[in-house]
Design a protein around this motif. Structure first.
Motif, PDB file in Angstrom:
ATOM      1  N   CYS A 199       9.434   2.092   7.470  1.00  0.00           N
ATOM      2  CA  CYS A 199       8.192   2.570   8.062  1.00  0.00           C
ATOM      3  C   CYS A 199       7.015   2.113   7.212  1.00  0.00           C
ATOM      4  CB  CYS A 199       8.187   4.090   8.192  1.00  0.00           C
ATOM      5  SG  CYS A 199       8.508   4.957   6.641  1.00  0.00           S
ATOM      6  N   ARG A 200       5.813   2.201   7.795  1.00  0.00           N
ATOM      7  CA  ARG A 200       4.617   1.764   7.069  1.00  0.00           C
ATOM      8  C   ARG A 200       4.358   2.662   5.862  1.00  0.00           C
ATOM      9  NH1 ARG A 200       3.091   1.512  12.495  1.00  0.00           N
ATOM     10  NH2 ARG A 200       2.612  -0.575  13.277  1.00  0.00           N
ATOM     11  N   ALA A 201       4.419   3.976   6.092  1.00  0.00           N
ATOM     12  CA  ALA A 201       4.158   4.930   5.019  1.00  0.00           C
ATOM     13  C   ALA A 201       4.998   6.176   5.262  1.00  0.00           C
ATOM     14  CB  ALA A 201       2.678   5.289   4.968  1.00  0.00           C
ATOM     15  N   LEU A 202       5.604   6.686   4.208  1.00  0.00           N
ATOM     16  CA  LEU A 202       6.448   7.864   4.350  1.00  0.00           C
ATOM     17  C   LEU A 202       5.633   9.131   4.518  1.00  0.00           C
ATOM     18  CD1 LEU A 202       9.284   7.209   1.785  1.00  0.00           C
ATOM     19  CD2 LEU A 202       9.583   7.757   4.187  1.00  0.00           C
ATOM     20  N   GLY A 203       4.510   9.210   3.834  1.00  0.00           N
ATOM     21  CA  GLY A 203       3.681  10.406   3.943  1.00  0.00           C
ATOM     22  C   GLY A 203       3.994  11.454   2.904  1.00  0.00           C
ATOM     23  N   MET A 204       4.382  11.023   1.704  1.00  0.00           N
ATOM     24  CA  MET A 204       4.629  11.956   0.613  1.00  0.00           C
ATOM     25  C   MET A 204       3.586  11.737  -0.475  1.00  0.00           C
ATOM     26  SD  MET A 204       8.793  12.012   0.208  1.00  0.00           S
ATOM     27  CE  MET A 204       8.920  10.268  -0.162  1.00  0.00           C
ATOM     28  N   VAL A 205       2.940  12.811  -0.911  1.00  0.00           N
ATOM     29  CA  VAL A 205       2.003  12.747  -2.029  1.00  0.00           C
ATOM     30  C   VAL A 205       2.781  13.089  -3.301  1.00  0.00           C
ATOM     31  CG1 VAL A 205      -0.122  13.655  -3.019  1.00  0.00           C
ATOM     32  CG2 VAL A 205       0.102  13.436  -0.533  1.00  0.00           C
ATOM     33  N   LEU A 206       2.704  12.207  -4.307  1.00  0.00           N
ATOM     34  CA  LEU A 206       3.527  12.350  -5.511  1.00  0.00           C
ATOM     35  C   LEU A 206       2.666  12.665  -6.727  1.00  0.00           C
ATOM     36  CD1 LEU A 206       5.849   9.227  -5.024  1.00  0.00           C
ATOM     37  CD2 LEU A 206       6.183  11.555  -4.163  1.00  0.00           C
ATOM     38  N   GLU A 251       2.986  17.197  -1.614  1.00  0.00           N
ATOM     39  CA  GLU A 251       2.578  17.446  -0.227  1.00  0.00           C
ATOM     40  C   GLU A 251       3.322  16.494   0.698  1.00  0.00           C
ATOM     41  OE1 GLU A 251      -1.468  17.602   2.577  1.00  0.00           O
ATOM     42  OE2 GLU A 251      -1.587  16.964   0.480  1.00  0.00           O
ATOM     43  N   VAL A 252       3.702  17.005   1.865  1.00  0.00           N
ATOM     44  CA  VAL A 252       4.251  16.179   2.942  1.00  0.00           C
ATOM     45  C   VAL A 252       3.180  16.113   4.021  1.00  0.00           C
ATOM     46  CG1 VAL A 252       6.090  15.906   4.647  1.00  0.00           C
ATOM     47  CG2 VAL A 252       6.615  16.880   2.404  1.00  0.00           C
ATOM     48  N   LEU A 253       2.657  14.923   4.282  1.00  0.00           N
ATOM     49  CA  LEU A 253       1.496  14.774   5.163  1.00  0.00           C
ATOM     50  C   LEU A 253       1.865  15.037   6.623  1.00  0.00           C
ATOM     51  CD1 LEU A 253      -0.127  11.585   3.604  1.00  0.00           C
ATOM     52  CD2 LEU A 253      -0.716  13.986   3.189  1.00  0.00           C
ATOM     53  N   PRO A 254       0.959  15.672   7.376  1.00  0.00           N
ATOM     54  CA  PRO A 254       1.213  15.938   8.803  1.00  0.00           C
ATOM     55  C   PRO A 254       1.433  14.649   9.597  1.00  0.00           C
ATOM     56  CG  PRO A 254      -0.676  17.206   7.999  1.00  0.00           C
ATOM     57  CD  PRO A 254      -0.328  16.228   6.923  1.00  0.00           C
ATOM     58  N   GLU A 255       2.364  14.708  10.555  1.00  0.00           N
ATOM     59  CA  GLU A 255       2.656  13.605  11.471  1.00  0.00           C
ATOM     60  C   GLU A 255       3.231  12.367  10.781  1.00  0.00           C
ATOM     61  OE1 GLU A 255       2.537  14.180  14.674  1.00  0.00           O
ATOM     62  OE2 GLU A 255       1.751  16.169  14.228  1.00  0.00           O
ATOM     63  N   SER A 256       3.633  12.496   9.526  1.00  0.00           N
ATOM     64  CA  SER A 256       4.221  11.359   8.808  1.00  0.00           C
ATOM     65  C   SER A 256       5.715  11.290   9.081  1.00  0.00           C
ATOM     66  CB  SER A 256       3.979  11.504   7.303  1.00  0.00           C
ATOM     67  OG  SER A 256       4.706  12.617   6.788  1.00  0.00           O
ATOM     68  N   ALA A 298       8.026  11.436   6.835  1.00  0.00           N
ATOM     69  CA  ALA A 298       8.685  12.465   6.016  1.00  0.00           C
ATOM     70  C   ALA A 298       8.652  13.819   6.710  1.00  0.00           C
ATOM     71  CB  ALA A 298       8.011  12.550   4.645  1.00  0.00           C
ATOM     72  N   GLU A 299       7.552  14.134   7.410  1.00  0.00           N
ATOM     73  CA  GLU A 299       7.495  15.405   8.128  1.00  0.00           C
ATOM     74  C   GLU A 299       8.432  15.383   9.336  1.00  0.00           C
ATOM     75  OE1 GLU A 299       3.973  18.310   9.440  1.00  0.00           O
ATOM     76  OE2 GLU A 299       4.280  16.640  10.826  1.00  0.00           O
ATOM     77  N   ARG A 351       9.605  14.382  18.430  1.00  0.00           N
ATOM     78  CA  ARG A 351      10.364  13.908  17.278  1.00  0.00           C
ATOM     79  C   ARG A 351      11.018  12.551  17.548  1.00  0.00           C
ATOM     80  NH1 ARG A 351      14.376  18.156  14.989  1.00  0.00           N
ATOM     81  NH2 ARG A 351      14.435  16.601  13.318  1.00  0.00           N
ATOM     82  N   ILE A 352      11.583  12.388  18.750  1.00  0.00           N
ATOM     83  CA  ILE A 352      12.190  11.092  19.085  1.00  0.00           C
ATOM     84  C   ILE A 352      11.124  10.004  19.133  1.00  0.00           C
ATOM     85  CG2 ILE A 352      13.435   9.782  20.836  1.00  0.00           C
ATOM     86  CD1 ILE A 352      14.855  12.351  21.643  1.00  0.00           C
ATOM     87  N   ALA A 353      10.000  10.323  19.791  1.00  0.00           N
ATOM     88  CA  ALA A 353       8.922   9.338  19.905  1.00  0.00           C
ATOM     89  C   ALA A 353       8.406   8.923  18.536  1.00  0.00           C
ATOM     90  CB  ALA A 353       7.784   9.912  20.752  1.00  0.00           C
ATOM     91  N   ALA A 354       8.267   9.904  17.639  1.00  0.00           N
ATOM     92  CA  ALA A 354       7.800   9.580  16.286  1.00  0.00           C
ATOM     93  C   ALA A 354       8.814   8.706  15.572  1.00  0.00           C
ATOM     94  CB  ALA A 354       7.556  10.867  15.499  1.00  0.00           C
ATOM     95  N   GLY A 355      10.109   8.946  15.809  1.00  0.00           N
ATOM     96  CA  GLY A 355      11.143   8.155  15.149  1.00  0.00           C
ATOM     97  C   GLY A 355      11.063   6.691  15.498  1.00  0.00           C
ATOM     98  N   PHE A 356      11.006   6.360  16.806  1.00  0.00           N
ATOM     99  CA  PHE A 356      10.979   4.932  17.099  1.00  0.00           C
ATOM    100  C   PHE A 356       9.576   4.344  16.997  1.00  0.00           C
ATOM    101  CE2 PHE A 356      10.990   6.517  21.596  1.00  0.00           C
ATOM    102  CZ  PHE A 356       9.855   5.919  22.071  1.00  0.00           C
ATOM    103  N   LYS A 357       8.552   5.202  17.023  1.00  0.00           N
ATOM    104  CA  LYS A 357       7.186   4.692  16.800  1.00  0.00           C
ATOM    105  C   LYS A 357       7.048   4.184  15.375  1.00  0.00           C
ATOM    106  CE  LYS A 357       2.356   6.153  16.690  1.00  0.00           C
ATOM    107  NZ  LYS A 357       1.422   7.277  16.851  1.00  0.00           N
ATOM    108  N   HIS A 358       7.664   4.881  14.426  1.00  0.00           N
ATOM    109  CA  HIS A 358       7.578   4.474  13.028  1.00  0.00           C
ATOM    110  C   HIS A 358       8.368   3.202  12.758  1.00  0.00           C
ATOM    111  CE1 HIS A 358       5.254   7.682  11.206  1.00  0.00           C
ATOM    112  NE2 HIS A 358       5.933   8.564  11.889  1.00  0.00           N
TER     113      HIS A 358
END
Length: 427
Positions: free
Chosen positions: A182-189, A200-205, A207-208, A415-422
């Motif tokens: 994916c482009r970005a996981l969405g985890m703040v480290l 933090e786990v970013l919304p709509e990422s 990782a979320e 959730r499915i849409a987000a999976g293949f969108k990423h």
């Protein structure tokens, strides 16, 4: 006459308690930690320290000097010593010694290590013959007898879970998190004393969507590369190099088996809170609500759905085919099948509900669309490539399901849409 040795009596009791449990001893066995602590106390008792201020000795220092054996290749003992010595998850002699003890219990080589010590005079001099157990012939014999009894016991330990052995025998809950490219996981480290915390786990990422990582967890490995003692930015640099590839993380949970904070984390969390006053431990995925009618399988929460059937939609798998495919399946009035529906990190799994038998799996790159039936708010469908290995000649099938509510239906679609969108940019 040999003196009475309380540590040997305690070890005998610990061995008996473990044997009474029956079956393999695992990391969750209640008496494992105390047994390891007793073994460590025995290996340290009477260990003589250098007189001139050199490094402080620990039992690891004689273990790493044991003869390697014959020239016919490494023995199980020498391989265990080498593995403990080269492990990137530990940094101290204490950590390496503890890692070796766990390896030795599982591979049944601890008795061999002590026997080899007894046959190596220069290493046996590490121990005071009066106060030690290993340097005292009368006490060494009953200790070896107990170790031989332990070689008849089965241990099934997570030997990769080792990066807190420098600090504690108490080990964290450790899981593997696999996710799609994916482009970005969405985890703040945030880096704290060589540990990589997720703050933090970013919304709509991604990782979320995956619902695995929680704020407060530690990234311990990325694709098998250790992050123990990581420098600032190391995890980000590794992820940048792996961009576009499937990722496998080894995560250390902030929450222990009893639901409370894993105790060795408390000093780190205190520092983390000082650096980021707004930081809060995350107790569950953001959008999961209480009371959702999900099933449970292997520690994962699954949706309880009814599988209504499928139909071929030809060579076009776009969303527009759902308007005719869903009614086609519904008009057949076929008997519905109860299934458990698992929206995982990289794929969708469908299991038979009574037996949890896996019926089919669909990686996100094989899913072409997902949507809901407008005439029935709790019915949805998705299309999959019938022959993904031959994309030029592939046709598509449409699978139709009914959920218990409109809210649950929308949740699954999202959730499915987000999976293949990423993943669509990578496919």
């Amino acid at each position: 006459m040999a003196r009475k040795e309380p540590l040997l009596s305690a070890l005998k009791g610990g061995v008996l308690r473990l044997r009474e449990g029956g079956g393999p001893c695992t990391d969750t066995s209640p008496h494992l930690t105390s047994l390891c602590q007793l073994l460590e106390s025995i290996l340290r008792k009477g260990l003589q320290q250098p007189a001139w201020g050199f490094r402080r000795r620990d039992y690891w220092h004689w273990l790493e000097q044991l003869p390697t054996g014959t020239s016919g290749g490494p023995t199980p003992l020498s391989a265990s010593i080498q593995q403990a010595g080269s492990c990137q998850g530990v940094r101290t002699a204490q950590g390496r010694g503890r890692h070796f003890l766990r390896l030795a219990l599982q591979r049944k080589v601890l008795a061999a290590a002590v026997q080899q010590l007894a046959q190596t005079p220069r290493l046996l001099e590490f121990y005071d013959p009066v106060s030690s157990i290993l340097g005292n012939e009368d006490l060494l014999e009953p200790f070896l007898s107990l170790l031989l009894v332990m070689t008849e016991m089965d241990f099934s330990l997570d030997l990769q879970n080792c990066s807190f052995l420098d600090e504690s025998w108490l080990l964290p809950v450790c899981i593997t998190y696999e996710t799609v490219p994916c482009r970005a996981l969405g985890m703040v480290l945030r880096y704290v004393d060589g540990r990589v915390f997720v703050t933090e786990v970013l919304p709509e990422s991604q990782a979320e969507v995956d619902e695995v990582v929680l704020a407060g967890d530690i990234l311990d490995e990325i694709n098998g590369c250790s992050l123990r003692n990581a420098y600032n930015g190391q995890a980000g640099a590794m992820l940048q190099k792996l961009k576009g590839q499937p990722l496998s993380f080894r995560l250390l949970r902030w929450r222990w088996h009893d639901g409370e904070v894993y105790e060795p984390l408390l000093p780190y969390l205190k520092v983390l809170k000082e650096k980021e006053p707004q930081f809060q431990l995350q107790r569950g995925p953001r959008h999961r609500s209480e009371g959702e009618p999900w099933g449970l399988h292997g520690g994962r929460l699954l949706y309880n759905l009814r599988y209504l059937g499928q139909t071929s939609v030809g060579k076009c798998g776009g969303k527009e085919v759902l308007d005719r495919a869903i009614p086609t399946v519904l008009e057949r009035h076929a008997a519905a099948r109860e299934v458990l529906f698992d929206v995982k990190e990289a794929e969708v799994l469908i299991r038979e509900k009574p037996s949890s038998k896996l019926l089919c799996r669909y990686p996100y790159p094989t899913i072409s669309c997902v949507g809901r039936c407008m005439d029935s708010s709790n019915v949805f469908a998705f299309c999959v490539a019938a022959s993904p290995e031959s994309p030029d000649r592939s046709t598509f099938d449409c699978l139709v399901f009914a959920s218990s509510s409109e809210q649950e239906c929308e949740e699954i679609i999202r959730r499915i849409a987000a999976g293949f969108k990423h993943t669509e940019w990578f496919v």
